[in-house]
Design a protein around this motif. Structure first.
Motif, PDB file in Angstrom:
ATOM      1  N   PHE A 109       0.835  -1.206   0.000  1.00 53.57           N
ATOM      2  CA  PHE A 109       0.000   0.000   0.000  1.00 53.57           C
ATOM      3  C   PHE A 109       0.869   1.254   0.000  1.00 53.57           C
ATOM      4  O   PHE A 109       0.633   2.191  -0.762  1.00 53.57           O
ATOM      5  CB  PHE A 109      -0.945  -0.009   1.205  1.00 53.57           C
ATOM      6  CG  PHE A 109      -1.699   1.276   1.382  1.00 53.57           C
ATOM      7  CD1 PHE A 109      -2.815   1.558   0.605  1.00 53.57           C
ATOM      8  CD2 PHE A 109      -1.292   2.215   2.316  1.00 53.57           C
ATOM      9  CE1 PHE A 109      -3.510   2.756   0.752  1.00 53.57           C
ATOM     10  CE2 PHE A 109      -1.975   3.408   2.469  1.00 53.57           C
ATOM     11  CZ  PHE A 109      -3.089   3.682   1.685  1.00 53.57           C
ATOM     12  N   LEU A 110       1.882   1.278   0.855  1.00 49.58           N
ATOM     13  CA  LEU A 110       2.739   2.461   0.963  1.00 49.58           C
ATOM     14  C   LEU A 110       3.517   2.742  -0.314  1.00 49.58           C
ATOM     15  O   LEU A 110       3.909   3.877  -0.566  1.00 49.58           O
ATOM     16  CB  LEU A 110       3.700   2.305   2.144  1.00 49.58           C
ATOM     17  CG  LEU A 110       3.037   2.318   3.529  1.00 49.58           C
ATOM     18  CD1 LEU A 110       4.062   1.975   4.606  1.00 49.58           C
ATOM     19  CD2 LEU A 110       2.382   3.654   3.803  1.00 49.58           C
ATOM     20  N   SER A 111       3.731   1.730  -1.125  1.00 51.35           N
ATOM     21  CA  SER A 111       4.482   1.931  -2.363  1.00 51.35           C
ATOM     22  C   SER A 111       3.600   2.414  -3.520  1.00 51.35           C
ATOM     23  O   SER A 111       4.106   2.756  -4.585  1.00 51.35           O
ATOM     24  CB  SER A 111       5.197   0.643  -2.759  1.00 51.35           C
ATOM     25  OG  SER A 111       4.255  -0.340  -3.162  1.00 51.35           O
ATOM     26  N   LEU A 112       2.292   2.447  -3.332  1.00 48.52           N
ATOM     27  CA  LEU A 112       1.372   2.886  -4.388  1.00 48.52           C
ATOM     28  C   LEU A 112       1.425   4.396  -4.583  1.00 48.52           C
ATOM     29  O   LEU A 112       1.697   5.143  -3.639  1.00 48.52           O
ATOM     30  CB  LEU A 112      -0.068   2.495  -4.031  1.00 48.52           C
ATOM     31  CG  LEU A 112      -0.400   1.012  -3.973  1.00 48.52           C
ATOM     32  CD1 LEU A 112      -1.829   0.820  -3.440  1.00 48.52           C
ATOM     33  CD2 LEU A 112      -0.259   0.374  -5.343  1.00 48.52           C
ATOM     34  N   ALA A 114      -0.280   8.123  -4.953  1.00 47.53           N
ATOM     35  CA  ALA A 114      -1.309   8.734  -4.112  1.00 47.53           C
ATOM     36  C   ALA A 114      -2.725   8.434  -4.596  1.00 47.53           C
ATOM     37  O   ALA A 114      -3.615   8.150  -3.786  1.00 47.53           O
ATOM     38  CB  ALA A 114      -1.086  10.240  -4.022  1.00 47.53           C
ATOM     39  N   GLN A 116      -3.875   5.869  -6.275  1.00 45.95           N
ATOM     40  CA  GLN A 116      -4.234   4.474  -5.996  1.00 45.95           C
ATOM     41  C   GLN A 116      -4.434   4.248  -4.494  1.00 45.95           C
ATOM     42  O   GLN A 116      -5.307   3.491  -4.097  1.00 45.95           O
ATOM     43  CB  GLN A 116      -3.178   3.523  -6.552  1.00 45.95           C
ATOM     44  CG  GLN A 116      -3.170   3.485  -8.070  1.00 45.95           C
ATOM     45  CD  GLN A 116      -2.068   2.603  -8.614  1.00 45.95           C
ATOM     46  OE1 GLN A 116      -1.046   2.389  -7.969  1.00 45.95           O
ATOM     47  NE2 GLN A 116      -2.282   2.089  -9.821  1.00 45.95           N
ATOM     48  N   LYS A 117      -3.624   4.917  -3.673  1.00 47.26           N
ATOM     49  CA  LYS A 117      -3.818   4.813  -2.224  1.00 47.26           C
ATOM     50  C   LYS A 117      -5.213   5.285  -1.841  1.00 47.26           C
ATOM     51  O   LYS A 117      -5.872   4.693  -0.993  1.00 47.26           O
ATOM     52  CB  LYS A 117      -2.782   5.649  -1.465  1.00 47.26           C
ATOM     53  CG  LYS A 117      -1.424   5.048  -1.368  1.00 47.26           C
ATOM     54  CD  LYS A 117      -0.520   5.984  -0.558  1.00 47.26           C
ATOM     55  CE  LYS A 117       0.902   5.524  -0.583  1.00 47.26           C
ATOM     56  NZ  LYS A 117       1.784   6.469   0.110  1.00 47.26           N
ATOM     57  N   LYS A 118      -5.656   6.364  -2.478  1.00 47.91           N
ATOM     58  CA  LYS A 118      -6.974   6.914  -2.184  1.00 47.91           C
ATOM     59  C   LYS A 118      -8.064   5.900  -2.497  1.00 47.91           C
ATOM     60  O   LYS A 118      -8.986   5.692  -1.702  1.00 47.91           O
ATOM     61  CB  LYS A 118      -7.201   8.206  -2.970  1.00 47.91           C
ATOM     62  CG  LYS A 118      -8.531   8.864  -2.690  1.00 47.91           C
ATOM     63  CD  LYS A 118      -8.701  10.150  -3.461  1.00 47.91           C
ATOM     64  CE  LYS A 118     -10.078  10.728  -3.156  1.00 47.91           C
ATOM     65  NZ  LYS A 118     -10.366  11.888  -3.955  1.00 47.91           N
ATOM     66  N   VAL A 120      -7.765   2.555  -2.675  1.00 47.79           N
ATOM     67  CA  VAL A 120      -7.659   1.439  -1.726  1.00 47.79           C
ATOM     68  C   VAL A 120      -8.243   1.844  -0.378  1.00 47.79           C
ATOM     69  O   VAL A 120      -8.990   1.085   0.250  1.00 47.79           O
ATOM     70  CB  VAL A 120      -6.192   0.969  -1.584  1.00 47.79           C
ATOM     71  CG1 VAL A 120      -6.046  -0.043  -0.459  1.00 47.79           C
ATOM     72  CG2 VAL A 120      -5.698   0.391  -2.908  1.00 47.79           C
ATOM     73  N   ARG A 121      -7.933   3.040   0.060  1.00 47.34           N
ATOM     74  CA  ARG A 121      -8.465   3.533   1.344  1.00 47.34           C
ATOM     75  C   ARG A 121      -9.988   3.571   1.315  1.00 47.34           C
ATOM     76  O   ARG A 121     -10.646   3.145   2.258  1.00 47.34           O
ATOM     77  CB  ARG A 121      -7.902   4.924   1.646  1.00 47.34           C
ATOM     78  CG  ARG A 121      -8.352   5.482   2.971  1.00 47.34           C
ATOM     79  CD  ARG A 121      -7.710   6.852   3.238  1.00 47.34           C
ATOM     80  NE  ARG A 121      -8.067   7.344   4.531  1.00 47.34           N
ATOM     81  CZ  ARG A 121      -9.213   7.975   4.819  1.00 47.34           C
ATOM     82  NH1 ARG A 121     -10.098   8.178   3.878  1.00 47.34           N
ATOM     83  NH2 ARG A 121      -9.459   8.394   6.049  1.00 47.34           N
TER      84      ARG A 121
END
Length: 132
Positions: A109-112, A114, A116-118, A120-121
């Motif tokens: 997740f941390l490597s995605l 911003a 894509q993180k949004k 996933v979140r």
């Protein structure tokens, strides 16, 4: 914690530290001793009185000088000793609760990027809401 309580708690820790070293927690004593241990512009009687009354907090450089003089870690003087314990307990909770495969997921997740993180979140929060 509200700022007034934070200032009051600091004042109580300052008074306790002074008392523990045998200093009377009075503005005149604090002014004299602080200015002997601080290399910047001297503090006034009014300024140190406000620390002792819990009206203001010292700046970082002054806090460090106070801590060195009073032989107390600056973070303990500013925030209290209990904050370290609370942080360590929170970290331990995470360390104990997270398994290897969960750590891998968090690392991915941390490597995605911003965006894509949004996404996933939002998916995780939707699952939490649906199953809570």
């Amino acid at each position: 914690m509200c700022m007034n309580k934070t200032k009051e708690n600091f004042a109580a820790r300052l008074i306790a530290a002074m008392t523990e070293l045998g200093y009377e927690p009075k503005p005149a004593v604090l002014e004299k001793q602080f200015n002997l241990h601080y290399n910047g512009d001297p503090m006034t009687l009014h300024g140190v009185r406000r620390w002792l009354r819990g009206e203001t907090l010292p700046s970082q450089d002054k806090l460090i000088a106070l801590a060195e003089w009073l032989r107390i870690p600056p973070d303990e003087l500013r925030y209290g000793a209990e904050i370290k314990t609370e942080i360590q307990q929170a970290r331990k909770h995470w360390d104990d609760a997270i398994q290897h495969h969960e750590r891998e997921t968090f690392e991915a997740f941390l490597s995605l990027p911003a965006a894509q993180k949004k996404v996933v979140r939002e998916v995780i929060l939707a699952f939490k809401k649906a199953f809570s």
